[in-house]
Design a protein around this motif. Structure first.
Motif, PDB file in Angstrom:
ATOM      1  N   SER A 185       0.817  -1.226   0.000  1.00 19.53           N
ATOM      2  CA  SER A 185       0.000   0.000   0.000  1.00 19.53           C
ATOM      3  C   SER A 185       0.848   1.273   0.000  1.00 19.53           C
ATOM      4  O   SER A 185       0.305   2.367  -0.174  1.00 19.53           O
ATOM      5  CB  SER A 185      -0.973   0.000   1.180  1.00 19.53           C
ATOM      6  OG  SER A 185      -0.244  -0.075   2.369  1.00 19.53           O
ATOM      7  N   LYS A 239      -9.952   0.778 -13.966  1.00 20.06           N
ATOM      8  CA  LYS A 239     -10.021   0.291 -12.576  1.00 20.06           C
ATOM      9  C   LYS A 239      -8.734  -0.466 -12.219  1.00 20.06           C
ATOM     10  O   LYS A 239      -8.224  -0.355 -11.110  1.00 20.06           O
ATOM     11  CB  LYS A 239     -11.250  -0.625 -12.449  1.00 20.06           C
ATOM     12  CG  LYS A 239     -11.552  -1.104 -11.042  1.00 20.06           C
ATOM     13  CD  LYS A 239     -12.535  -0.188 -10.337  1.00 20.06           C
ATOM     14  CE  LYS A 239     -12.808  -0.590  -8.910  1.00 20.06           C
ATOM     15  NZ  LYS A 239     -13.700  -1.716  -8.772  1.00 20.06           N
ATOM     16  N   GLU A 271      -6.154   0.480  -9.241  1.00 15.18           N
ATOM     17  CA  GLU A 271      -5.887  -0.482  -8.158  1.00 15.18           C
ATOM     18  C   GLU A 271      -4.527  -1.162  -8.285  1.00 15.18           C
ATOM     19  O   GLU A 271      -4.252  -2.132  -7.592  1.00 15.18           O
ATOM     20  CB  GLU A 271      -7.027  -1.511  -8.105  1.00 15.18           C
ATOM     21  CG  GLU A 271      -8.345  -0.833  -7.774  1.00 15.18           C
ATOM     22  CD  GLU A 271      -9.344  -1.726  -7.083  1.00 15.18           C
ATOM     23  OE1 GLU A 271      -9.012  -2.881  -6.749  1.00 15.18           O
ATOM     24  OE2 GLU A 271     -10.475  -1.247  -6.880  1.00 15.18           O
ATOM     25  N   THR A 326      -3.314  -3.203 -10.345  1.00 12.30           N
ATOM     26  CA  THR A 326      -3.316  -4.633 -10.655  1.00 12.30           C
ATOM     27  C   THR A 326      -2.209  -4.886 -11.663  1.00 12.30           C
ATOM     28  O   THR A 326      -2.140  -4.220 -12.686  1.00 12.30           O
ATOM     29  CB  THR A 326      -4.667  -5.049 -11.268  1.00 12.30           C
ATOM     30  OG1 THR A 326      -5.681  -4.630 -10.381  1.00 12.30           O
ATOM     31  CG2 THR A 326      -4.736  -6.539 -11.447  1.00 12.30           C
TER      32      THR A 326
END
Ligand code: NAD
Length: 455
Positions: A64, A379, A383, A385
């Motif tokens: 994070s 998205k 995020e 990914t």
């Protein structure tokens, strides 16, 4: 007769058959020698997914920093993670028992032996039924490898049993679904992981590009992988175990760990199930069934992992169990049993349904293929990914969707749309009729359908 239907095994196949049969008015009994729920609930999908969820959360927190969140000194408590997993399993098992009670399904605890086409013995008790259904599942296969009996050599059962097992360095024999899922869990928990796969790629039964992308990701995360590895033996060495294998170039190599997970497939559970001369036809230890799931012994049916040629997946067993119940109750079977999605719960997730590009080409089917990278999906970018893609495969002649392979966030949920389309023979134009919400991972499906080109 005591019952209309006696089912042997309370895994996903037995459960679905029992619940559907009872709902359709059949007097139903289930015989189970261990816990309700079978391997999936107790030693398979459910505990594995609980561990994967915890490992995924940990990995997300550790990553994070790139989102501007400082989470220094993140710790995890292996025993608490295990307790959480065990609690989830207990809850699910209790809800299954409750569902059986509500539906008045008789549960008989004990080990069943089929003594006649309509009779089963459990200890000294004998029960009769119009029809029998074998849903006894499968257990981890153990290859002939010297050293398999050494302490620390385990199957997935031992890693998923209550309290589980922890190994600082884990060597995994087998780079199939179980192998790569455990590699993901243990690596995310910070353990050293080596995967030894006999074939030329990980997940050999899936799309080649999925295998290649997964191999790159696992390497990036620090998992050591050896392909074309022929395992010779396992030895006890100071401080642990060594798996001795012949590598791709013929060199003798060693992979050392504290534990060795053997994940080379599962074998059907049929030992001692049929008494005396009552022996239905088998193929490689699995029951041969006709298209109605009837074995070579009339009146005895089988579903799930115990059936020859089946994909060993919980949802295959459930769908077949429900289908047998409908058949026996004289009702139509609605499910298209030929269209089976399969999912791998790595990070990112992998999901596929229908044919791969290679399989379609081998069958001389002219194709239109639409493939988009997840980097093209808003998205996924937000995020963070990593590397992934969505690929849709259409038959060129009529643009019907015949396969889909996804490697992206939520792939195991997103596959529901291509599965629905494949099961109903939907075309590219029909897929493109739907407006998909923005921003979502699912938008990649429409982008892939839009991008489909002949190849
Ligand atoms: P698998 O058949 O998926 O993979 C076994 C792997 O082991 C293969 O890649 C094979 O080449 C390799 N192998 C075989 N012998 C070997 C050896 N001596 N040395 C090195 N590699 C060897 O089997 P699995 O991973 O054990 O899973 C068993 C079953 O359970 C599968 O049918 C799988 O689909 C199912 N399962 C499904 C899920 C899921 O749906 N997410 C999760 C776990 C298991």
């Amino acid at each position: 007769m005591d019952f209309d239907l006696i089912i042997i095994g309370a895994g996903p196949g037995g459960r679905a058959a029992a619940e559907h049969a009872a709902a359709l008015g059949l007097r139903t009994a289930v015989i189970e020698k261990a816990e309700l729920g079978g391997a999936c609930l107790n030693r398979g999908c459910m505990p594995a997914k609980a561990l994967l969820h915890a490992a995924g959360q940990l990995a997300a927190i550790r990553a994070s920093d790139s989102l501007g969140i400082r989470a220094a000194d993140v710790e995890f408590d292996f025993d608490a993670v295990q307790r959480c997993k065990d609690e989830a399993v207990l809850n699910l098992r209790e809800s299954m028992a409750q569902s059986f009670r509500t539906q008045k399904i008789t549960v008989i605890a004990g080990c069943a032996q089929i003594v006649a086409p309509n009779a089963v013995c459990v200890g000294t008790e004998r029960y009769t039924a119009e029809k029998l259904l074998v849903a006894s599942g499968a257990a981890p296969a153990c290859p002939q490898i010297p050293g398999l009996e050494l302490p620390g050599v385990v199957t997935s059962d031992a890693l998923l049993e209550p309290a589980g097992r922890d190994f600082g360095r884990l060597v995994i024999i087998g780079g199939g679904v179980i192998g790569v899922e455990f590699a993901s869990i243990y690596r995310a928990l910070g353990r050293a992981v080596t995967v030894l796969e006999a074939g030329t790629r990980l997940l050999p039964s899936m799309d080649r590009e999925l295998s290649q992308s997964l191999a790159v990701l696992l390497k990036k995360r620090g998992v050591t992988t050896a392909l074309g590895a022929k395992v010779e033996r396992i030895e006890a060495v100071e401080g642990g175990l060594a798996v001795v294998y012949t590598g791709k170039q013929g060199a003798v190599c060693r992979a050392e760990g504290d534990g060795v997970l053997v994940a080379v497939g599962r074998r059907p559970c049929l030992d001692g199930l049929f008494a005396g001369a009552l022996q239905p036809e088998t193929l490689h230890g699995a029951l041969v069934c006709d298209e109605n799931f009837e074995t070579s012994v009339k009146g005895i049916f089988a579903v799930g992992d115990v059936v020859a040629g089946n994909m060993q997946l919980a949802h295959v067993a459930s769908a077949q169990g429900a289908a047998v119940a409908h058949q026996l109750a004289g009702k139509p079977v609605l499910t298209n049993l030929k269209c089976v999605p399969s999912c791998v719960y790595t990070d990112p997730e992998i999901a596929s349904v229908g044919m791969t590009e290679e399989q379609a080409k081998a069958a001389w089917i002219a194709l239109q293929v639409g493939k988009v990278p997840t980097a093209a999906n808003g998205k996924s970018v937000i995020e963070h990914t990593e590397r992934g893609f969505v690929k849709l495969i259409f038959r060129a002649e009529d643009e019907v969707l015949i396969g889909a392979q996804l490697m992206c966030a939520r792939a195991t949920d997103l596959i529901a749309a291509p599965a629905l389309a494949c099961a109903n023979g939907m075309t590219r134009r029909q897929l493109l009729r739907a407006i998909l919400p923005h921003p979502t991972f699912g938008e990649s499906l429409a982008q892939a359908a839009q991008a489909a080109r002949r190849r």
